[in-house]
Write an enzyme that holds these catalytic residues in place. Structure first.
Site, PDB file in Angstrom:
ATOM      1  N   GLU A 104       0.728  34.360 -16.763  1.00 42.43           N
ATOM      2  CA  GLU A 104       0.604  35.578 -17.306  1.00 42.43           C
ATOM      3  C   GLU A 104      -0.219  35.204 -18.705  1.00 42.43           C
ATOM      4  OE1 GLU A 104       4.879  37.415 -16.200  1.00 42.43           O
ATOM      5  OE2 GLU A 104       4.098  37.724 -18.257  1.00 42.43           O
ATOM      6  N   CYS A 343       7.541  38.535 -21.529  1.00 41.71           N
ATOM      7  CA  CYS A 343       7.234  37.134 -21.251  1.00 41.71           C
ATOM      8  C   CYS A 343       7.848  36.821 -19.866  1.00 41.71           C
ATOM      9  CB  CYS A 343       7.833  36.308 -22.352  1.00 41.71           C
ATOM     10  SG  CYS A 343       7.936  34.688 -21.897  1.00 41.71           S
TER      11      CYS A 343
HETATM   12  N1  SAH Z   1       8.729  28.558 -25.308  1.00 42.04           N
HETATM   13  C1  SAH Z   1       8.482  29.010 -26.509  1.00 42.04           C
HETATM   14  C2  SAH Z   1       7.052  30.163 -26.479  1.00 42.04           C
HETATM   15  C3  SAH Z   1       7.191  31.121 -25.396  1.00 42.04           C
HETATM   16  S1  SAH Z   1       8.427  32.207 -25.404  1.00 42.04           S
HETATM   17  C4  SAH Z   1       9.448  29.747 -27.253  1.00 42.04           C
HETATM   18  O1  SAH Z   1      10.532  30.074 -26.704  1.00 42.04           O
HETATM   19  O2  SAH Z   1       9.448  29.868 -28.484  1.00 42.04           O
HETATM   20  C5  SAH Z   1       7.689  33.352 -26.854  1.00 42.04           C
HETATM   21  C6  SAH Z   1       8.977  34.047 -27.430  1.00 42.04           C
HETATM   22  O3  SAH Z   1       9.175  35.247 -26.451  1.00 42.04           O
HETATM   23  C7  SAH Z   1      10.300  33.484 -27.788  1.00 42.04           C
HETATM   24  O4  SAH Z   1      10.413  33.543 -29.294  1.00 42.04           O
HETATM   25  C8  SAH Z   1      11.337  34.104 -27.018  1.00 42.04           C
HETATM   26  O5  SAH Z   1      12.356  34.336 -27.819  1.00 42.04           O
HETATM   27  C9  SAH Z   1      10.590  35.484 -26.741  1.00 42.04           C
HETATM   28  N2  SAH Z   1      11.267  36.293 -25.481  1.00 42.04           N
HETATM   29  C10 SAH Z   1      11.578  35.651 -24.308  1.00 42.04           C
HETATM   30  N3  SAH Z   1      12.130  36.519 -23.800  1.00 42.04           N
HETATM   31  C11 SAH Z   1      12.453  37.674 -24.378  1.00 42.04           C
HETATM   32  C12 SAH Z   1      12.984  39.123 -24.209  1.00 42.04           C
HETATM   33  N4  SAH Z   1      13.616  39.199 -22.723  1.00 42.04           N
HETATM   34  N5  SAH Z   1      12.858  39.813 -25.165  1.00 42.04           N
HETATM   35  C13 SAH Z   1      12.283  39.733 -26.070  1.00 42.04           C
HETATM   36  N6  SAH Z   1      11.861  38.299 -26.704  1.00 42.04           N
HETATM   37  C14 SAH Z   1      11.532  37.548 -25.497  1.00 42.04           C
HETATM   38 FE1  SF4 Z   2      10.977  28.693 -22.102  1.00 46.53          FE
HETATM   39 FE2  SF4 Z   2      12.846  29.636 -23.512  1.00 46.53          FE
HETATM   40 FE3  SF4 Z   2      10.352  30.011 -24.281  1.00 46.53          FE
HETATM   41 FE4  SF4 Z   2      11.479  31.515 -22.151  1.00 46.53          FE
HETATM   42  S1  SF4 Z   2      11.967  31.583 -24.274  1.00 46.53           S
HETATM   43  S2  SF4 Z   2       9.288  30.388 -22.316  1.00 46.53           S
HETATM   44  S3  SF4 Z   2      12.749  29.690 -21.239  1.00 46.53           S
HETATM   45  S4  SF4 Z   2      11.518  28.195 -24.091  1.00 46.53           S
END
Ligand code: SAH
Ligand code: SF4
Length: 357
Positions: A104, A343
């Site tokens: 994505e 995400c």
């Molecule tokens: N793996 C890295 C970068 C990708 S995720 C990390 O976790 O920082 C990027 C952001 O998306 C993260 O801050 C995570 O908290 C947020 N995220 C993931 N799932 C989410 C959700 N269901 N609702 C809101 N934010 C979400």
């Molecule tokens: Fe990976 Fe957690 Fe970031 Fe989702 S929020 S992409 S599982 S590190």
């Protein structure tokens, strides 16, 4: 003659399979190896990185015969498998890679910016319990050119220059550190995006924040903290059981010392789980002495997770406590929520599509 060409092409494919990711001097060497004058390297560079061609046959300044010969040369671009446009004009893409796997990418336009949210892996091994990507598990790392391709795809689709990049799509960037650093360099030097306009988001892996600091990039680091106690953090981020909150914060301090850059912390707000006032107080204590910024991210509901988004009052209360402790804080709502595609969600929603293709 045809066979001979094929042999040359095959050996080049083994050496460095894709043109995307090569510098101007490497592209100049490549065109010369193909028996063309050096200036065609500059043309190739412009068409690859600025015009975003998907096939060398599109390069109108190249001689017709050569363009035809090169029509199927692998340059390393993905294919847009699916695109959705939210009412706020955010565009989400499902991109098909050369091995047919899907990732994505999101393009987020605002008044004076076009931001791309990039993926760095197919899936993610960290297993965060609130994240759609985490639920998919890990398939493979992306290569640097596959990261750069996402920016070029958004640039072409919007018909506008990308100004900002956030590594906040699928995957954990620091688990794929070398390719991510390589991609930052290509985005900076070949595509022309300022390092200060690039943000890398991470949940943190032992030693990796320090390792990133040693590259002395000018990027912004965003650390996904999500909890102010080790116990709660492990509950939300299973991989955190190998990395104590104390060690993570110590590495963050080192990062600031080595790079001279500030960092920001991300904190997802899950109703009744980590949004209680005492957690805000605790977080304020943990972040004392940091020159930083906290981004609160109200949870964006996903399938297969029992969390809920907190009420506006709860979010405000949490924010006010941090402010009282003189912590710079803002709330970040996911863009394009209407399309149900935070995400990892777009891919989950299209799993059948992915499996059928
Ligand atoms: N793996 C890295 C970068 C990708 S995720 C990390 O976790 O920082 C990027 C952001 O998306 C993260 O801050 C995570 O908290 C947020 N995220 C993931 N799932 C989410 C959700 N269901 N609702 C809101 N934010 C979400
Ligand atoms: Fe990976 Fe957690 Fe970031 Fe989702 S929020 S992409 S599982 S590190």
């Amino acid at each position: 003659m045809v066979e001979f060409n094929y042999i040359i092409m095959a050996s080049q494919i083994q050496k460095k399979p894709f043109l995307l990711g090569k510098s101007l001097s490497e592209l100049t060497d490549w065109v010369q190896e193909q028996g063309q004058p050096a200036y065609r390297g500059k043309q190739l560079h412009q068409y690859l990185y600025q015009k975003g061609v998907r096939s060398l046959s599109e390069i109108s300044v190249f001689p017709q015969k050569w363009r035809e010969d090169l029509a199927n040369y692998p340059i390393g671009r993905s294919i847009i498998d699916y695109r959705t446009i939210a009412p706020d004009k955010t565009r989400k893409y499902l991109l098909r890679l050369h091995d047919r796997l899907l990732i994505e990418t999101v393009g987020i336009p605002s008044r004076d910016r076009l931001t791309v949210c990039l993926s760095t892996q197919v899936g993610c091994a960290m297993g965060c319990t609130f994240c759609a990507t985490g639920k998919q598990g890990f398939t493979r790392h992306l290569q640097a050119h596959e990261i750069v391709d996402q920016v070029l795809t958004v640039q072409s689709d919007f018909g506008a220059r990308v100004s900002h990049v956030v590594f906040m799509g699928m995957g954990e960037p620091l688990a794929n550190l070398e390719q991510v650093v390589e991609a930052v360099k290509i985005l900076n030097q070949e595509v022309g995006i300022g390092q200060r306009s690039i943000t890398i988001s991470t949940v943190g892996l032992p030693g990796k924040i320090r390792q990133l600091a040693e590259y002395k990039l000018q990027v912004t680091l965003a650390v996904s903290l999500h909890a102010s106690t080790q116990k709660l953090r492990e509950q939300l981020i299973p991989s955190a059981s190998h990395y104590s909150l104390g060690k993570l914060l110590a590495e963050c301090r080192e990062y600031v010392k080595i790079t001279g850059r500030r960092l920001s912390f991300e904190y997802i707000l899950l109703s009744g789980v980590n949004d209680l006032p005492e957690y805000a107080e605790e977080l304020s204590q943990q972040l004392r002495g940091f020159q930083n910024h906290v981004n609160l991210i109200p949870y964006n509901p996903i399938d297969d997770a029992d969390y809920e988004r907190p009420s506006k009052n709860r979010i405000d209360e949490f924010m006010d406590i941090l402010k009282r402790h003189k912590i710079a804080v803002s709330v970040r709502y996911s863009r394009g929520l209407e399309a149900g595609a935070a995400c990892g969600q777009l891919k989950t929603a299209n799993k059948e599509l992915a499996l059928n293709n």
